[in-house]
Design a protein around this motif. Structure first.
Motif, PDB file in Angstrom:
ATOM      1  N   VAL A   1      -5.172   6.533  -1.625  1.00 46.38           N
ATOM      2  CA  VAL A   1      -4.447   5.311  -1.287  1.00 46.38           C
ATOM      3  C   VAL A   1      -4.230   4.547  -2.583  1.00 46.38           C
ATOM      4  CG1 VAL A   1      -4.565   3.128  -0.021  1.00 46.38           C
ATOM      5  CG2 VAL A   1      -5.500   5.193   1.005  1.00 46.38           C
TER       6      VAL A   1
ATOM      7  N   THR B   1       0.191   5.298   0.807  1.00 45.26           N
ATOM      8  CA  THR B   1      -0.807   6.199   1.355  1.00 45.26           C
ATOM      9  C   THR B   1      -0.357   7.633   1.120  1.00 45.26           C
ATOM     10  OG1 THR B   1      -1.314   4.556   3.054  1.00 45.26           O
ATOM     11  CG2 THR B   1      -2.139   6.789   3.403  1.00 45.26           C
TER      12      THR B   1
ATOM     13  N   LYS C   1      -2.885   0.831  -4.336  1.00 48.38           N
ATOM     14  CA  LYS C   1      -2.546  -0.583  -4.179  1.00 48.38           C
ATOM     15  C   LYS C   1      -1.747  -0.978  -5.411  1.00 48.38           C
ATOM     16  CE  LYS C   1      -4.453  -5.134  -3.635  1.00 48.38           C
ATOM     17  NZ  LYS C   1      -4.997  -6.022  -4.601  1.00 48.38           N
TER      18      LYS C   1
ATOM     19  N   ARG D   1       0.833  -1.198   0.000  1.00 46.87           N
ATOM     20  CA  ARG D   1       0.000   0.000   0.000  1.00 46.87           C
ATOM     21  C   ARG D   1       0.870   1.250   0.000  1.00 46.87           C
ATOM     22  NH1 ARG D   1      -5.247   0.624   2.831  1.00 46.87           N
ATOM     23  NH2 ARG D   1      -4.891  -1.563   3.126  1.00 46.87           N
TER      24      ARG D   1
END
Length: 177
Positions: free
Chosen positions: A114, A109, A116, A107
């Motif tokens: 966010v 942030t 992925k 991940r």
């Protein structure tokens, strides 16, 4: 004569009996057992509060910034050398900073989004190319970005497909966070 002998025996025994009587009288009652509430009570002045957990700042062994693998090789997660908290150059590492980036194995942030990693490929030198699925502010989109480490893992450049790039500095201490 017998009475004198008995009197002497008592006279000889009297100090011993008095001494024994002093020590053997009443025994003190044991202290009462603490109640469950009292057992849970701990003086707060003697125990400092636990430190707040910091988000994965780079340990000393990560500063070498070694990204494993060969160029073109697919990777399962973001490389360990990139894990941690980063601040856009000229900004602070505070959570409220709009150029703060936190990288974990699966991940990324950002301030308001966010990401992925969907696909990660080992690039040239100390870089990777990542296909990211981003979400934020009610939207979801995909974007290809390149991440390059420099200065022994203290700097990170994030380059977008449209030519824009952001240079980050690693946040190393809790003061930075």
């Amino acid at each position: 004569m017998r009475s004198r002998k008995t009197h002497r025996s008592w006279a000889a025994l009297a100090p011993a009996l008095l001494l024994a009587a002093c020590g053997s009288g009443r025994e003190e009652a044991p202290a009462p057992e603490p109640t469950p509430a009292e057992r849970e009570m701990v003086p707060t002045a003697t125990i400092p509060p636990p430190p707040a957990p910091a988000p994965d700042p780079a340990p000393a062994n990560r500063t070498a910034a070694v990204i494993p693998g060969e160029q073109g090789e697919r990777m399962e997660t973001m490389p360990l050398a990139m894990h941690g908290v980063w601040a856009g150059e000229g900004t602070r590492c505070a959570r409220s900073s709009d150029l703060r980036l936190e990288i974990a194995r699966d991940r990324l942030t950002f301030y308001e989004s966010v990401a992925k990693p969907v696909a990660i490929t080992r690039g040239a030198g100390q870089s990777i190319e990542a296909e990211l699925e981003l979400s934020g502010e009610g939207e979801t989109w995909r974007e290809r970005q390149t991440f390059t480490l420099s200065e022994g893992g203290r700097r990170l450049v994030r380059s977008m497909a449209d030519g824009r790039s952001v240079t980050y500095a690693r946040c190393n201490s809790e003061e930075d966070l």
